[in-house]
Scaffold this motif. Structure first.
Motif, mmCIF file in Angstrom:
data_model
loop_
_atom_site.group_PDB
_atom_site.id
_atom_site.type_symbol
_atom_site.label_atom_id
_atom_site.label_comp_id
_atom_site.label_asym_id
_atom_site.label_seq_id
_atom_site.Cartn_x
_atom_site.Cartn_y
_atom_site.Cartn_z
ATOM 1 N N GLY A 173 0.819 -1.208 0.000
ATOM 2 C CA GLY A 173 0.000 0.000 0.000
ATOM 3 C C GLY A 173 0.849 1.253 0.000
ATOM 4 N N ALA A 174 0.608 2.117 -0.998
ATOM 5 C CA ALA A 174 1.305 3.403 -1.049
ATOM 6 C C ALA A 174 0.815 4.304 0.084
ATOM 7 C CB ALA A 174 1.067 4.070 -2.406
ATOM 8 N N LEU A 175 1.566 5.349 0.346
ATOM 9 C CA LEU A 175 1.181 6.339 1.355
ATOM 10 C C LEU A 175 0.318 7.406 0.694
ATOM 11 C CD1 LEU A 175 4.638 6.656 3.148
ATOM 12 C CD2 LEU A 175 2.659 5.267 3.840
ATOM 13 N N ASN A 176 -0.787 7.695 1.315
ATOM 14 C CA ASN A 176 -1.768 8.610 0.723
ATOM 15 C C ASN A 176 -1.774 9.952 1.441
ATOM 16 O OD1 ASN A 176 -2.801 6.689 -1.204
ATOM 17 N ND2 ASN A 176 -3.699 5.629 0.539
ATOM 18 N N GLY A 177 -0.671 10.662 1.323
ATOM 19 C CA GLY A 177 -0.557 11.972 1.959
ATOM 20 C C GLY A 177 0.253 11.891 3.232
ATOM 21 N N GLY A 178 -0.292 11.215 4.236
ATOM 22 C CA GLY A 178 0.430 11.075 5.495
ATOM 23 C C GLY A 178 1.555 10.062 5.394
ATOM 24 N N THR A 180 3.445 9.203 8.762
ATOM 25 C CA THR A 180 3.368 8.517 10.050
ATOM 26 C C THR A 180 1.919 8.141 10.338
ATOM 27 O OG1 THR A 180 2.969 10.471 11.427
ATOM 28 C CG2 THR A 180 5.256 9.979 10.853
ATOM 29 N N ASP A 181 1.742 7.136 11.200
ATOM 30 C CA ASP A 181 0.379 6.715 11.532
ATOM 31 C C ASP A 181 -0.395 7.781 12.289
ATOM 32 O OD1 ASP A 181 1.655 6.527 13.990
ATOM 33 O OD2 ASP A 181 1.307 4.378 14.247
ATOM 34 N N LEU A 182 0.306 8.785 12.796
ATOM 35 C CA LEU A 182 -0.364 9.920 13.430
ATOM 36 C C LEU A 182 -1.184 10.730 12.438
ATOM 37 C CD1 LEU A 182 2.705 11.193 15.479
ATOM 38 C CD2 LEU A 182 0.651 10.216 16.480
ATOM 39 N N GLU A 183 -0.833 10.634 11.169
ATOM 40 C CA GLU A 183 -1.417 11.490 10.140
ATOM 41 C C GLU A 183 -2.485 10.808 9.310
ATOM 42 O OE1 GLU A 183 2.093 14.040 8.360
ATOM 43 O OE2 GLU A 183 2.728 11.939 8.504
ATOM 44 N N MET A 184 -2.887 9.600 9.663
ATOM 45 C CA MET A 184 -3.743 8.845 8.737
ATOM 46 C C MET A 184 -4.677 7.904 9.481
ATOM 47 S SD MET A 184 -0.998 5.976 7.363
ATOM 48 C CE MET A 184 0.288 7.161 6.954
ATOM 49 N N ASP A 185 -5.688 7.440 8.755
ATOM 50 C CA ASP A 185 -6.514 6.332 9.193
ATOM 51 C C ASP A 185 -5.816 5.063 8.732
ATOM 52 O OD1 ASP A 185 -8.355 4.354 9.638
ATOM 53 O OD2 ASP A 185 -9.987 5.276 8.511
ATOM 54 N N THR A 186 -5.341 4.266 9.677
ATOM 55 C CA THR A 186 -4.520 3.104 9.331
ATOM 56 C C THR A 186 -5.331 1.823 9.126
ATOM 57 O OG1 THR A 186 -4.168 2.601 11.673
ATOM 58 C CG2 THR A 186 -2.516 3.989 10.583
ATOM 59 N N ASP A 187 -6.661 1.888 9.262
ATOM 60 C CA ASP A 187 -7.462 0.655 9.299
ATOM 61 C C ASP A 187 -7.184 -0.262 8.109
ATOM 62 O OD1 ASP A 187 -8.560 1.443 11.650
ATOM 63 O OD2 ASP A 187 -10.530 1.969 10.841
ATOM 64 N N ILE A 218 14.371 -2.309 24.239
ATOM 65 C CA ILE A 218 14.755 -1.097 23.511
ATOM 66 C C ILE A 218 13.578 -0.130 23.499
ATOM 67 C CG2 ILE A 218 15.341 -0.175 21.228
ATOM 68 C CD1 ILE A 218 16.890 -2.689 20.680
ATOM 69 N N ASP A 219 13.853 1.131 23.748
ATOM 70 C CA ASP A 219 12.818 2.158 23.676
ATOM 71 C C ASP A 219 12.449 2.394 22.210
ATOM 72 O OD1 ASP A 219 11.115 4.334 24.205
ATOM 73 O OD2 ASP A 219 12.775 5.758 23.999
ATOM 74 N N LEU A 220 11.233 2.026 21.844
ATOM 75 C CA LEU A 220 10.782 2.170 20.462
ATOM 76 C C LEU A 220 9.687 3.222 20.380
ATOM 77 C CD1 LEU A 220 10.648 -1.517 19.136
ATOM 78 C CD2 LEU A 220 12.362 0.227 18.667
ATOM 79 N N GLN A 221 10.062 4.407 19.964
ATOM 80 C CA GLN A 221 9.091 5.478 19.754
ATOM 81 C C GLN A 221 8.561 5.473 18.328
ATOM 82 O OE1 GLN A 221 7.880 7.530 22.181
ATOM 83 N NE2 GLN A 221 9.088 6.196 23.536
ATOM 84 N N TYR A 222 9.413 5.078 17.400
ATOM 85 C CA TYR A 222 9.027 5.024 15.993
ATOM 86 C C TYR A 222 9.642 3.775 15.361
ATOM 87 C CZ TYR A 222 7.888 10.018 16.420
ATOM 88 O OH TYR A 222 7.359 11.219 16.799
ATOM 89 N N ILE A 223 8.864 3.113 14.521
ATOM 90 C CA ILE A 223 9.383 2.053 13.659
ATOM 91 C C ILE A 223 9.270 2.535 12.224
ATOM 92 C CG2 ILE A 223 9.088 -0.281 12.790
ATOM 93 C CD1 ILE A 223 8.071 -1.125 15.502
ATOM 94 N N TRP A 231 5.446 3.852 11.959
ATOM 95 C CA TRP A 231 4.605 3.522 13.107
ATOM 96 C C TRP A 231 5.037 4.285 14.349
ATOM 97 C CZ3 TRP A 231 0.585 1.339 11.183
ATOM 98 C CH2 TRP A 231 0.695 0.460 10.093
ATOM 99 N N HIS A 232 4.078 4.903 15.016
ATOM 100 C CA HIS A 232 4.326 5.591 16.284
ATOM 101 C C HIS A 232 3.216 5.247 17.273
ATOM 102 C CE1 HIS A 232 5.666 8.551 19.152
ATOM 103 N NE2 HIS A 232 4.498 9.191 19.085
ATOM 104 N N ASP A 233 1.992 5.662 16.977
ATOM 105 C CA ASP A 233 0.864 5.328 17.852
ATOM 106 C C ASP A 233 0.632 3.823 17.941
ATOM 107 O OD1 ASP A 233 0.301 7.882 18.586
ATOM 108 O OD2 ASP A 233 -1.618 8.033 17.526
ATOM 109 N N HIS A 234 0.940 3.089 16.861
ATOM 110 C CA HIS A 234 0.609 1.670 16.789
ATOM 111 C C HIS A 234 1.830 0.758 16.887
ATOM 112 C CE1 HIS A 234 -3.560 2.515 15.903
ATOM 113 N NE2 HIS A 234 -3.225 3.286 14.888
#
Length: 399
Positions: A173-178, A180-187, A218-223, A231-234
């Protein structure tokens, strides 16, 4: 087109989208496209580029680097050498002639093999746990062989809790504008993650588990994967999905994969679906193997606990589309499924033996097999009901 996103201080996205390629690896459908993700890490002293993109996307990639104001790249970190991420290496080396290529021994050998870049002074060979200081930000390297090539590794910026994970944790799946997952509906990406894992990584569950063990603590804030969202929120959900899939754990539900030349075998598939639904199974996916893509069939097979496969005899062998499916799940070393099967024949009952061949090789315990001559009758439909009972009992036993 500008495609620069600041993920966190000192780390930017400079990847590209591909909405024209029809099949990934010339096999797996891309109805929503795919992204090739690349990142810049800007320390106070040095700048590192993390992975490149496939060659056909080079013009957009170079434009992104220009618009990011990148005049000098000190290091190119190669986490994965598959050509969708390494194809632009020769042109990046030409554009930034002073950069050093960072990789492990396997990586360096592949760069020479694929792209004929062999000057030893061009490379910095690193090993497990090596660290390179960029000035305020550092890169630490973890070897993750066979996730899903032998040279794969991950790069970690401890000052920001950012993991550049290569193909691990990626999705179609391509990125549609956003970005990071903070910027999009990831469903809609979750189905694409299941499809990506089962199609590309599925065979290498043991290697994925080894990689996950290295990331514990390991502290994982972003993958930051090489495909799909950052990935950040998820982060937790993504790690959990990969953990479960790599242990071949699955959700409640049943997948029925069948082939049918004239519809007789298909009667069993439809009847079984109805019997399972009558017994309270809510997640049922039925695939006609001659119409559904292998990609979708594998994704559902990895996702759900129950698997039933059926097809007619064809020239004394399994129906070809069904045999290809069985080879695919054997290749991926599928296990821990409640397995049932069915087959039909007119004069030679070769299907049962063919199914047994694969289930024995895969050490898969079958809860039942139905063999039908010519077409369905009440005896066959009674057998279908009995098979449904056994599958439901198996599902309930594991719940």
């Amino acid at each position: 087109m500008l495609n620069i996103t600041a993920i966190c201080p000192g780390i930017r996205y400079v990847g590209v989208n591909d909405r024209t390629t029809e099949k990934f690896e010339s096999m797996w459908p891309l109805p929503y496209g795919v992204s090739y993700n690349s990142y810049l890490v800007d320390g106070s002293d040095k700048t590192a580029l993390i992975d490149t993109v496939e060659l056909g996307s080079l013009p957009d990639f170079l434009q992104n680097l220009r618009q990011a104001g990148t005049h000098k790249i000190d290091y190119l970190v190669i986490n994965h050498m598959e050509p969708d991420h390494s194809g632009s290496i020769p042109e990046i080396v030409k554009a930034f002639p002073e950069l050093k290529i960072i990789g492990n021994r396997q990586t360096i050998g592949m760069v020479g093999g694929f792209y004929k870049i062999t000057d030893p002074s061009r490379f910095i060979e690193i090993k497990e746990g090596a660290c390179i200081d960029l000035g305020g930000l550092s890169l630490t390297f973890y070897m993750t062989p066979m996730v899903h090539w032998p040279e794969t590794m991950m790069t970690y910026v401890k000052e920001r809790g950012v993991l550049f994970s290569g193909d691990a944790f990626g999705t179609f799946g391509a990125l549609n504008g956003g970005v990071t997952d903070l910027e999009m509906d990831t469903d809609w990406y979750w189905n694409e993650m299941y499809r990506y894992y089962s199609n590309i990584v599925g065979k290498y569950g043991v290697s994925v588990q080894r990689a996950l063990s290295k990331l514990k603590g390991i502290d994982l804030q972003y993958i930051c994967s090489t495909h799909g969202p950052v990935w950040h929120d998820h982060v937790g959900k993504v790690m959990d999905i990969y953990d479960r899939l790599s242990r071949y754990e699955a959700e409640d539900g049943v997948v029925i994969i069948y082939g049918s030349m004239y519809g007789n075998t298909g009667v069993i598939a439809e009847a079984l679906g109805r019997e399972l639904a009558a017994r309270g199974v809510r997640r049922i996916k039925i695939h006609n193997a001659t119409r559904s893509s292998m990609s979708d069939m594998l994704a559902d097979t990895f996702r759900y606990k129950g698997l039933v496969v059926g097809g007619p005899t064809y020239s004394m062998h399994l129906f070809p589309a069904i045999e290809q499916f069985m080879i695919a799940i054997e290749t991926r070393e599928l296990k821990n499924r409640i397995f049932g099967s069915f087959g039909s024949f007119s004069w030679a009952s070769a299907v049962a033996g063919g199914m047994q061949h694969y289930t024995t090789k895969m050490k898969m315990n079958s809860v039942g097999h139905i063999e039908m001559k010519h077409s369905a009758d009440e005896t066959i439909l009674t057998a279908v009901a009995s098979l449904a009972d056994k599958i439901v009992a198996g599902l309930n036993a594991e719940s």
